[in-house]
Write a protein that holds these residues in place. Structure first.
Motif, PDB file in Angstrom:
ATOM      1  N   SER A 111     103.102  87.974  67.497  1.00  0.00           N
ATOM      2  CA  SER A 111     103.682  89.146  66.836  1.00  0.00           C
ATOM      3  C   SER A 111     105.168  88.953  66.555  1.00  0.00           C
ATOM      4  O   SER A 111     105.666  89.280  65.462  1.00  0.00           O
ATOM      5  N   VAL A 112     105.889  88.396  67.522  1.00  0.00           N
ATOM      6  CA  VAL A 112     107.327  88.165  67.340  1.00  0.00           C
ATOM      7  C   VAL A 112     107.567  87.141  66.243  1.00  0.00           C
ATOM      8  O   VAL A 112     108.446  87.314  65.381  1.00  0.00           O
ATOM      9  N   LEU A 113     106.789  86.066  66.236  1.00  0.00           N
ATOM     10  CA  LEU A 113     106.953  85.036  65.208  1.00  0.00           C
ATOM     11  C   LEU A 113     106.657  85.592  63.817  1.00  0.00           C
ATOM     12  O   LEU A 113     107.387  85.313  62.854  1.00  0.00           O
ATOM     13  N   ALA A 114     105.587  86.379  63.700  1.00  0.00           N
ATOM     14  CA  ALA A 114     105.270  86.991  62.406  1.00  0.00           C
ATOM     15  C   ALA A 114     106.387  87.930  61.961  1.00  0.00           C
ATOM     16  O   ALA A 114     106.777  87.956  60.781  1.00  0.00           O
ATOM     17  N   GLY A 115     106.939  88.690  62.916  1.00  0.00           N
ATOM     18  CA  GLY A 115     108.042  89.583  62.583  1.00  0.00           C
ATOM     19  C   GLY A 115     109.286  88.837  62.140  1.00  0.00           C
ATOM     20  O   GLY A 115     109.971  89.250  61.191  1.00  0.00           O
ATOM     21  N   VAL A 116     109.578  87.717  62.796  1.00  0.00           N
ATOM     22  CA  VAL A 116     110.756  86.915  62.440  1.00  0.00           C
ATOM     23  C   VAL A 116     110.640  86.415  61.009  1.00  0.00           C
ATOM     24  O   VAL A 116     111.585  86.539  60.200  1.00  0.00           O
ATOM     25  N   TRP A 117     109.504  85.827  60.651  1.00  0.00           N
ATOM     26  CA  TRP A 117     109.351  85.281  59.302  1.00  0.00           C
ATOM     27  C   TRP A 117     109.337  86.378  58.245  1.00  0.00           C
ATOM     28  O   TRP A 117     109.852  86.172  57.134  1.00  0.00           O
ATOM     29  N   CYS A 118     108.783  87.553  58.568  1.00  0.00           N
ATOM     30  CA  CYS A 118     108.781  88.652  57.599  1.00  0.00           C
ATOM     31  C   CYS A 118     110.184  89.217  57.395  1.00  0.00           C
ATOM     32  O   CYS A 118     110.596  89.492  56.257  1.00  0.00           O
ATOM     33  N   VAL A 119     110.925  89.399  58.487  1.00  0.00           N
ATOM     34  CA  VAL A 119     112.293  89.918  58.371  1.00  0.00           C
ATOM     35  C   VAL A 119     113.169  88.925  57.615  1.00  0.00           C
ATOM     36  O   VAL A 119     114.008  89.315  56.783  1.00  0.00           O
ATOM     37  N   ALA A 120     112.981  87.631  57.881  1.00  0.00           N
ATOM     38  CA  ALA A 120     113.752  86.612  57.159  1.00  0.00           C
ATOM     39  C   ALA A 120     113.445  86.665  55.664  1.00  0.00           C
ATOM     40  O   ALA A 120     114.353  86.515  54.828  1.00  0.00           O
ATOM     41  N   PHE A 129     115.334  89.677  54.130  1.00  0.00           N
ATOM     42  CA  PHE A 129     116.764  89.429  53.959  1.00  0.00           C
ATOM     43  C   PHE A 129     117.036  88.436  52.840  1.00  0.00           C
ATOM     44  O   PHE A 129     118.076  88.516  52.178  1.00  0.00           O
ATOM     45  N   ALA A 130     116.129  87.492  52.633  1.00  0.00           N
ATOM     46  CA  ALA A 130     116.351  86.463  51.607  1.00  0.00           C
ATOM     47  C   ALA A 130     115.878  86.895  50.230  1.00  0.00           C
ATOM     48  O   ALA A 130     116.191  86.227  49.239  1.00  0.00           O
ATOM     49  N   SER A 131     115.136  88.010  50.130  1.00  0.00           N
ATOM     50  CA  SER A 131     114.575  88.427  48.842  1.00  0.00           C
ATOM     51  C   SER A 131     115.622  88.688  47.754  1.00  0.00           C
ATOM     52  O   SER A 131     115.361  88.403  46.575  1.00  0.00           O
ATOM     53  N   PRO A 132     116.834  89.230  48.078  1.00  0.00           N
ATOM     54  CA  PRO A 132     117.821  89.402  46.995  1.00  0.00           C
ATOM     55  C   PRO A 132     118.192  88.104  46.302  1.00  0.00           C
ATOM     56  O   PRO A 132     118.531  88.113  45.110  1.00  0.00           O
ATOM     57  N   TYR A 133     118.145  86.988  47.017  1.00  0.00           N
ATOM     58  CA  TYR A 133     118.460  85.708  46.390  1.00  0.00           C
ATOM     59  C   TYR A 133     117.394  85.305  45.380  1.00  0.00           C
ATOM     60  O   TYR A 133     117.704  84.653  44.380  1.00  0.00           O
ATOM     61  N   PHE A 134     116.158  85.697  45.629  1.00  0.00           N
ATOM     62  CA  PHE A 134     115.096  85.402  44.665  1.00  0.00           C
ATOM     63  C   PHE A 134     115.179  86.331  43.455  1.00  0.00           C
ATOM     64  O   PHE A 134     114.912  85.926  42.322  1.00  0.00           O
TER      65      PHE A 134
END
Length: 399
Positions: free
Chosen positions: A178-187, A190-195
């Motif tokens: 759950s923590v790993l899935a949350g980390v990758w989703c939050v990342a 945060f990175a979506s504005p660059y796309f």
């Protein structure tokens, strides 16, 4: 550019000539003194060898630096991923699963930063297709943010395991996933504005830059990025590791982390793991601090800071190094990774000896393991081999 070693001579000669010109009324003397001044400047003012004035040397040196750092980081992170995936004992530990994901994040950051590093080095603008601008910028920031968040998750896991063992010794498998899935989703968030807002802009050359977003909004986003993904993790991790160091190295009674018979071994192992994680954290923040300081200076001074090309490249080298140093730290601090590295080196050596038998210096060098007992003159070879195998079998996972 005047040679500093000859600067004093040139100044003294120039002063002497100017004074003589000012005190002289003869035109022939003026011409003669002026000619002398020109000859002095021509002979005494040999230009310094400017490193950045030689584009080919400039490109080769920084190109080699980038290539060494990126190749070493890619190979090192692949090695870490391979070692953890191939060992069931390591995969059973939550902290090792976080380290596995951290190695994947560092590997992705190195791979997708490589084209940008080459473009910065060439300094000819954006030479890739338009869609690569959106994709590369997103993936660079995505893996970078994931790396920061994973280091925070590792810090929390270690804190709970060391400082609150009665409530939770380690993350369960479900919690870890759950923590790993949350980390990758939050990342990704945060990175979506660059796309969404990175595109090709033209200013003398084509560049991949912010497009379709106001300067004010972009500034607010960079402030949030600085606070959430740099300042907060720095303070948060510093606090957690300070508490852990007080528990592990302090004068407190450490019987709460294990019974008396296991206390010394587990304490030693946990100290080594915490030291490894602290070094990894410090290297990350040291590599990215200059960029963050530059951003704050620009906002405080309210104008863009013009950097020389070599300094701009040095900042890029530092940012790339942050993803290449973790495997080196793991191998230095963790005995298990060192043993696996020796196995890999031994395998490569055996393969090279098999591939190029003419380069073997002795008949005893390139031999099959089953033939070792026959060829060796020492009666302790089998003892050493069995002791090594037993030590590997009894190796504990990272706690």
């Amino acid at each position: 550019m005047i040679d500093p070693n000859n600067m004093t001579t040139v100044i003294e000669k120039t002063t002497e000539i100017v004074n003589s010109v000012l005190t002289s009324n003869e035109s022939d003397g003026v011409l003669e003194q002026t000619s002398t001044l020109i000859s002095v400047l021509a002979t005494q003012s040999a230009p310094l060898q400017c490193f950045s004035c030689h584009p080919k040397l400039y490109f080769i040196v920084f190109g080699l630096v980038f290539m060494i750092i990126i190749c070493a980081g890619v190979i090192g992170n692949i090695f870490i991923v391979f070692v953890i995936l191939m060992d069931r004992k390591l995969m059973s530990s939550s902290v090792n699963q976080f380290l596995l994901n951290l190695a994947i994040a560092d590997l992705g950051n190195l791979i997708f930063c490589s084209p940008d590093a080459i473009l910065v080095l060439i300094d000819r603008g954006w030479l890739l297709p338009n869609f690569a601008c959106h994709l590369l910028r997103f993936l660079q920031e995505y893996f970078l943010y994931a790396s920061v968040l994973l280091q925070m998750a590792i810090g929390v896991e270690r804190f709970l395991a060391i400082c609150s063992p009665m409530r939770m010794q380690r993350f369960s498998t479900k919690t870890t996933i759950s923590v790993l899935a949350g980390v990758w989703c939050v990342a990704a968030c945060f990175a979506s504005p660059y796309f969404l807002y990175q595109g090709i802009v033209f200013h003398k050359l084509y560049f991949c830059f912010w497009k379709g977003i106001s300067h004010k909004t972009r500034t607010y986003f960079k402030y949030c990025e600085l606070i959430v993904l740099y300042a907060i993790p720095l303070v948060f991790l510093t606090t957690l590791y300070s508490i852990m160091c007080r528990v592990l190295w302090g004068n407190e009674d450490n019987h709460n982390i294990a019974n008396h018979s296991q206390q010394e071994a587990i304490l030693k192992l946990r100290r080594s793991v915490v030291k490894m994680l602290i070094i990894s954290m410090l290297l990350y923040f040291l590599c990215y601090t200059p960029i963050q300081v530059l951003f704050m200076l620009e906002k405080i001074l309210d104008h863009s800071v013009q950097l020389p090309q070599w300094l701009r490249l040095l900042l890029n080298v530092l940012s790339v190094m942050s993803s290449s140093t973790n495997p080196i730290v793991y191998i230095i601090c963790c005995r298990h990774f060192r043993l696996r590295l020796r196995d890999v080196a031994a395998g490569i050596s055996s393969f090279c000896c098999w591939l190029l038998p003419s380069f073997s210096k002795s008949e005893y060098e390139c031999v099959d393991e089953s033939m070792t007992a026959k060829l060796s003159r020492s009666p302790y070879v089998s003892f050493r081999s069995s002791r090594r195998q037993n030590s590997r079998a009894n190796l504990s996972t990272l706690l």
